[in-house]
Design a protein around this motif. Structure first.
Motif, PDB file in Angstrom:
ATOM      1  N   ASN A  68     -52.958 -50.633  71.619  1.00 38.53           N
ATOM      2  CA  ASN A  68     -51.979 -51.707  71.502  1.00 38.53           C
ATOM      3  C   ASN A  68     -50.650 -51.088  71.964  1.00 38.53           C
ATOM      4  N   SER A  69     -50.411 -51.052  73.281  1.00 37.64           N
ATOM      5  CA  SER A  69     -49.298 -50.245  73.805  1.00 37.64           C
ATOM      6  C   SER A  69     -47.940 -50.731  73.315  1.00 37.64           C
ATOM      7  N   GLY A  70     -47.814 -52.028  73.016  1.00 38.08           N
ATOM      8  CA  GLY A  70     -46.550 -52.545  72.470  1.00 38.08           C
ATOM      9  C   GLY A  70     -46.173 -51.813  71.186  1.00 38.08           C
ATOM     10  N   LEU A  77     -46.495 -48.740  70.581  1.00 38.48           N
ATOM     11  CA  LEU A  77     -45.832 -47.467  70.897  1.00 38.48           C
ATOM     12  C   LEU A  77     -44.348 -47.702  71.167  1.00 38.48           C
ATOM     13  N   TYR A  78     -44.046 -48.766  71.927  1.00 39.71           N
ATOM     14  CA  TYR A  78     -42.636 -49.091  72.203  1.00 39.71           C
ATOM     15  C   TYR A  78     -41.931 -49.520  70.910  1.00 39.71           C
ATOM     16  N   ARG A  79     -42.663 -50.283  70.088  1.00 41.79           N
ATOM     17  CA  ARG A  79     -42.073 -50.702  68.808  1.00 41.79           C
ATOM     18  C   ARG A  79     -41.821 -49.488  67.906  1.00 41.79           C
ATOM     19  N   THR A  80     -42.758 -48.520  67.932  1.00 42.40           N
ATOM     20  CA  THR A  80     -42.588 -47.326  67.093  1.00 42.40           C
ATOM     21  C   THR A  80     -41.361 -46.531  67.550  1.00 42.40           C
ATOM     22  N   ALA A 122     -37.425 -52.924  71.000  1.00 44.54           N
ATOM     23  CA  ALA A 122     -38.556 -52.332  71.750  1.00 44.54           C
ATOM     24  C   ALA A 122     -38.476 -52.738  73.220  1.00 44.54           C
ATOM     25  N   SER A 123     -38.120 -53.989  73.456  1.00 43.16           N
ATOM     26  CA  SER A 123     -38.033 -54.470  74.831  1.00 43.16           C
ATOM     27  C   SER A 123     -36.880 -53.779  75.572  1.00 43.16           C
ATOM     28  N   GLN A 124     -35.826 -53.430  74.824  1.00 41.40           N
ATOM     29  CA  GLN A 124     -34.706 -52.681  75.444  1.00 41.40           C
ATOM     30  C   GLN A 124     -35.127 -51.234  75.714  1.00 41.40           C
ATOM     31  N   VAL A 125     -35.753 -50.615  74.696  1.00 42.33           N
ATOM     32  CA  VAL A 125     -36.227 -49.231  74.837  1.00 42.33           C
ATOM     33  C   VAL A 125     -37.174 -49.119  76.037  1.00 42.33           C
ATOM     34  N   ALA A 126     -37.963 -50.192  76.260  1.00 39.20           N
ATOM     35  CA  ALA A 126     -38.993 -50.188  77.304  1.00 39.20           C
ATOM     36  C   ALA A 126     -38.409 -50.230  78.718  1.00 39.20           C
ATOM     37  N   THR A 127     -37.097 -50.426  78.845  1.00 39.63           N
ATOM     38  CA  THR A 127     -36.495 -50.410  80.186  1.00 39.63           C
ATOM     39  C   THR A 127     -36.129 -48.978  80.620  1.00 39.63           C
ATOM     40  N   VAL A 134     -38.536 -43.027  78.798  1.00 34.72           N
ATOM     41  CA  VAL A 134     -39.452 -43.502  77.754  1.00 34.72           C
ATOM     42  C   VAL A 134     -40.803 -43.838  78.389  1.00 34.72           C
ATOM     43  N   ARG A 135     -40.764 -44.608  79.458  1.00 37.14           N
ATOM     44  CA  ARG A 135     -42.012 -45.067  80.086  1.00 37.14           C
ATOM     45  C   ARG A 135     -42.802 -43.871  80.629  1.00 37.14           C
ATOM     46  N   THR A 136     -42.071 -42.930  81.260  1.00 32.85           N
ATOM     47  CA  THR A 136     -42.747 -41.754  81.819  1.00 32.85           C
ATOM     48  C   THR A 136     -43.379 -40.936  80.691  1.00 32.85           C
ATOM     49  N   GLY A 183     -51.142 -54.705  76.912  1.00 33.10           N
ATOM     50  CA  GLY A 183     -49.688 -54.521  77.026  1.00 33.10           C
ATOM     51  C   GLY A 183     -49.084 -55.293  78.181  1.00 33.10           C
ATOM     52  N   ARG A 184     -48.196 -54.628  78.939  1.00 30.54           N
ATOM     53  CA  ARG A 184     -47.509 -55.284  80.056  1.00 30.54           C
ATOM     54  C   ARG A 184     -47.817 -54.629  81.401  1.00 30.54           C
ATOM     55  N   ASP A 185     -48.145 -53.315  81.358  1.00 30.14           N
ATOM     56  CA  ASP A 185     -48.361 -52.579  82.616  1.00 30.14           C
ATOM     57  C   ASP A 185     -49.663 -51.794  82.575  1.00 30.14           C
ATOM     58  N   MET A 186     -50.596 -52.249  81.742  1.00 25.77           N
ATOM     59  CA  MET A 186     -51.852 -51.502  81.584  1.00 25.77           C
ATOM     60  C   MET A 186     -52.649 -51.457  82.893  1.00 25.77           C
ATOM     61  N   GLY A 187     -52.791 -52.613  83.526  1.00 23.11           N
ATOM     62  CA  GLY A 187     -53.595 -52.679  84.745  1.00 23.11           C
ATOM     63  C   GLY A 187     -52.853 -52.178  85.974  1.00 23.11           C
ATOM     64  N   GLN A 191     -35.731 -64.245  76.335  1.00 25.64           N
ATOM     65  CA  GLN A 191     -34.940 -63.092  76.803  1.00 25.64           C
ATOM     66  C   GLN A 191     -35.825 -61.864  76.992  1.00 25.64           C
ATOM     67  N   ARG A 192     -36.744 -61.697  76.020  1.00 27.23           N
ATOM     68  CA  ARG A 192     -37.633 -60.537  76.058  1.00 27.23           C
ATOM     69  C   ARG A 192     -38.538 -60.607  77.296  1.00 27.23           C
ATOM     70  N   ASP A 193     -39.101 -61.783  77.549  1.00 26.31           N
ATOM     71  CA  ASP A 193     -39.966 -61.943  78.725  1.00 26.31           C
ATOM     72  C   ASP A 193     -39.186 -61.698  80.008  1.00 26.31           C
ATOM     73  N   ARG A 253     -36.529 -59.849  80.356  1.00 29.53           N
ATOM     74  CA  ARG A 253     -36.246 -58.406  80.486  1.00 29.53           C
ATOM     75  C   ARG A 253     -37.515 -57.655  80.911  1.00 29.53           C
ATOM     76  N   ASP A 254     -38.666 -58.024  80.317  1.00 32.05           N
ATOM     77  CA  ASP A 254     -39.924 -57.348  80.651  1.00 32.05           C
ATOM     78  C   ASP A 254     -40.314 -57.570  82.114  1.00 32.05           C
ATOM     79  N   ARG A 255     -39.993 -58.757  82.628  1.00 33.05           N
ATOM     80  CA  ARG A 255     -40.352 -59.106  84.011  1.00 33.05           C
ATOM     81  C   ARG A 255     -39.428 -58.491  85.049  1.00 33.05           C
ATOM     82  N   THR A 256     -38.162 -58.295  84.675  1.00 31.71           N
ATOM     83  CA  THR A 256     -37.168 -57.924  85.701  1.00 31.71           C
ATOM     84  C   THR A 256     -36.722 -56.470  85.641  1.00 31.71           C
ATOM     85  N   ARG A 257     -37.235 -55.711  84.660  1.00 28.83           N
ATOM     86  CA  ARG A 257     -36.778 -54.305  84.608  1.00 28.83           C
ATOM     87  C   ARG A 257     -37.250 -53.572  85.870  1.00 28.83           C
ATOM     88  N   ASP A 258     -36.515 -52.504  86.215  1.00 27.95           N
ATOM     89  CA  ASP A 258     -36.823 -51.772  87.448  1.00 27.95           C
ATOM     90  C   ASP A 258     -38.150 -51.030  87.352  1.00 27.95           C
TER      91      ASP A 258
END
Ligand code: DC
Length: 225
Positions: free
Chosen positions: A37-39, A41-44, A99-104, A108-110, A129-133, A179-181, A183-188
């Motif tokens: 449940n990768s979310g 990890l970001y929430r943690t 979590a959605s902010q941390v995920a940008t 963190v992602r690396t 999650g959001r980038d599993m595939g 807002q969360r969606d 941010r999740d869609r448009t982050r670099d």
């Protein structure tokens, strides 16, 4: 990425509250697979950041590596840091936004890539999650992309929060989800996207039991090929 593993990986991505976690959990239980449940990890990381603002990212990632445990208990995924059950704290709306902010953050992602990939063990994995595939398991055997209309997603989130003892406000919740969606869609770095080759799965077509049966059949059919 060449495919070196012997056991199957199924990825499930999609926007918030499309039913990913509950249906992924169901799949993992039915198939006897591991569950990521990768979310969580970001929430943690968001939770640790709130609790210990001065703690470095390296220390937090180390803690996750050594102490994070996702356990399937009944029909729920329970998250432990060390022996402490933090599942309810992670569900908090403030943590979801953080979590959605941390995920940008690229670092963190690396840093989370190898931690997430370490969940890939026999007899197989359901990774949600959001980038599993697209990023974490680009060679997955089956990639699924969940969709559902906003109103349904908001009402699901509302019920989920109420059931876990929170007092959500529907308007705030709708704004936060949008807002969360966005941010999740448009982050670099690794934005939410439908991975190439993913099968789309609309969760608005039926109730939970119907969706459980549909998704299990979809996955079993693919894995049997
Ligand atoms: O799935 P969730 O609501 O628990 O995820 C919380 C946040 O974590 C979500 O807004 C975006 C981020 N996330 C991510 O960027 N990549 C993932 N693979 C999973 C979650």
């Amino acid at each position: 990425m060449s495919k070196l593993r012997l056991h199957p990986v199924v990825t499930i991505d999609g926007e918030s509250s499309t039913g990913k976690t509950v249906l992924s959990l169901h799949l993992a239980k039915e198939l006897g697979f591991n569950f990521l449940n990768s979310g969580a990890l970001y929430r943690t990381l968001a939770y640790l950041k709130k609790q210990h603002p001065r703690q470095s990212l390296d220390m937090q990632l180390e803690l996750l590596k050594k102490k994070l445990h996702i356990s399937i208990e009944g029909s729920k995924a329970v998250i432990y840091i060390g022996g402490l059950n933090v599942s309810d704290a992670l569900m908090d709306s403030e943590i979801a936004v953080l979590a959605s902010q941390v995920a940008t953050d690229v670092d963190v992602r690396t840093g989370l890539v190898p931690i997430q990939q370490s969940f890939c063990k026999a007899p197989g994995l359901i990774a949600e999650g959001r980038d599993m595939g697209a990023v974490i398991f680009p060679d997955a055997d089956l990639k699924i992309y969940f969709t559902a209309p906003l109103e349904l997603r908001v009402s699901r989130r509302y019920m989920q929060l109420k059931e876990s003892g929170h007092k959500p406000d529907i308007i705030t919740l709708t704004e936060q989800l949008q807002q969360r969606d966005a941010r999740d869609r448009t982050r670099d770095c690794s934005p939410l996207q439908k991975p190439d080759g993913a099968v789309e799965f609309d969760t608005s077509g039926g109730d939970l039991e119907v969706n459980k049966a549909r998704i299990l059949q979809l996955v079993q059919t693919y894995l049997a090929k």
